[in-house]
Design an enzyme around this catalytic site. Structure first.
Site, mmCIF file in Angstrom:
data_model
loop_
_atom_site.group_PDB
_atom_site.id
_atom_site.type_symbol
_atom_site.label_atom_id
_atom_site.label_comp_id
_atom_site.label_asym_id
_atom_site.label_seq_id
_atom_site.Cartn_x
_atom_site.Cartn_y
_atom_site.Cartn_z
ATOM 1 N N CYS A 196 0.825 -1.213 0.000
ATOM 2 C CA CYS A 196 0.000 0.000 0.000
ATOM 3 C C CYS A 196 0.863 1.270 0.000
ATOM 4 C CB CYS A 196 -1.004 -0.026 1.142
ATOM 5 S SG CYS A 196 -2.412 1.092 0.846
ATOM 6 N N HIS A 211 -4.189 -4.196 0.009
ATOM 7 C CA HIS A 211 -3.991 -4.799 1.323
ATOM 8 C C HIS A 211 -4.424 -6.264 1.309
ATOM 9 C CE1 HIS A 211 -2.689 -1.507 3.911
ATOM 10 N NE2 HIS A 211 -3.557 -0.714 3.312
ATOM 11 N N GLU A 258 -3.295 -8.603 2.947
ATOM 12 C CA GLU A 258 -3.170 -9.165 4.295
ATOM 13 C C GLU A 258 -4.347 -8.820 5.210
ATOM 14 O OE1 GLU A 258 -2.076 -4.977 4.897
ATOM 15 O OE2 GLU A 258 -1.733 -6.427 3.280
#
Length: 304
Positions: free
Chosen positions: A142, A235, A237
């Site tokens: 990001c 993102h 994750e």
């Protein structure tokens, strides 16, 4: 296969409750296989949450991974206790003479600021320069991806008309690239940002390749030709509820945010969000660890 972490790291209980194989230092010393040494520069404000997310993503691989958490000396964290930082994090001066198999640079809540006005930009630049000679492959996430593209290639970020928030479908441009091996033609990934590095700017650099992109969310995956620098402008994750927590946080602040798109069931914010990106996240991190770290790193890591 296991991921090696410190015995009393708070993320351990959460990961074990999800049936993720973690291993503490004592048990790891009985293993003959050398763990991959991964340095994690965690720039997010609530560090415990990001620790859990990144460790979860790294755990889905047959490789043993040992993580070292890095903090900046030029920035004081306001949302994580100093005792936690003192116990689990180190400074750049502690490891600058070491080499690592891989490194992860997370996002940070400073994306609306010009890079050079971020109070820790000089230190971050020093670390990114160091990574070129001391890390086999670096994964930027990001804002970390935008910062890396700016530092390494002079590609600046641009403000968007409104915040990009939601889960978007992205097309894989070349499925033969090891980074996206075994992925479907299209993958879902969460985004939560006000800025972007634009496709036209990236395409001007012949040393970069756009691997995945979306008409709505723009470029997702970019990498250099060797895979030593990889940039993820989203993102993968994120947990199931991360976007929801961000949305309701802003609602409670009176910001009146738009609901994350393609996220709540039937666009109803009272429902449990649908998890549609975990497979992409697991495969992305596993491919990075295998093809760009494990396959390329020397067995014996040197020190300066």
């Amino acid at each position: 296969m296991p991921i090696k972490i410190q015995k009393d790291l708070p993320a351990r209980n959460i990961l074990e409750s999800e049936n993720i194989f973690v291993m503490d230092e004592e048990r790891a010393t009985t293993q003959d296989i050398r763990p991959l040494q991964i340095l994690i520069l965690n720039l997010m404000p609530v560090k415990e949450e990001t620790e859990t997310q990144v460790l979860r993503a790294l755990s889905n691989t047959p490789l043993q991974v040992e993580c070292t958490f890095l903090m900046l000396s030029t920035h004081k964290s306001k949302n994580t206790s100093q005792s936690h930082l003192n116990k689990f994090y180190i400074y750049f001066d502690d490891i600058k003479n070491k080499t690592f198999d891989g490194m992860i640079i997370t996002g940070a809540p400073v994306e609306t600021m010009p890079f050079k006005e971020v109070n820790y930009w000089n230190e971050l630049s020093t670390i990114m320069e160091w990574s070129k000679t001391h890390v086999t492959s670096t994964l930027h996430i990001c804002w970390g991806a935008q910062a890396g593209l700016f530092y390494h290639y002079g590609i600046d970020k641009h403000m968007m008309d409104k915040k990009l928030s939601g889960v978007y479908k992205h097309k894989i441009n070349d499925r033969k690239i090891p980074l996206v091996r075994s992925m479907d033609d299209y993958v879902n990934c969460p985004h939560s940002r006000y800025t972007e590095c634009m496709k036209a700017d990236i395409e001007k650099n012949e040393n970069l390749k756009i691997v995945a992109e979306s008409p709505e969310a723009g470029v997702l995956l970019v990498m250099d030709l060797k895979g030593s620098q990889i940039f993820v402008q989203g993102h993968p994750e994120y947990d199931r509820l991360t976007l929801s927590n961000e949305y309701f946080r802003d609602v409670n602040k009176g910001i009146n945010p738009e609901k994350p798109v393609n996220y709540f069931e039937n666009d109803d914010e009272t429902t449990r969000p649908t998890l549609t990106w975990r497979g992409f996240s697991n495969t992305l991190y596993a491919n990075w660890l295998n093809f760009y770290v494990y396959q390329n790193t020397p067995y014996v890591l040197k020190e300066d």
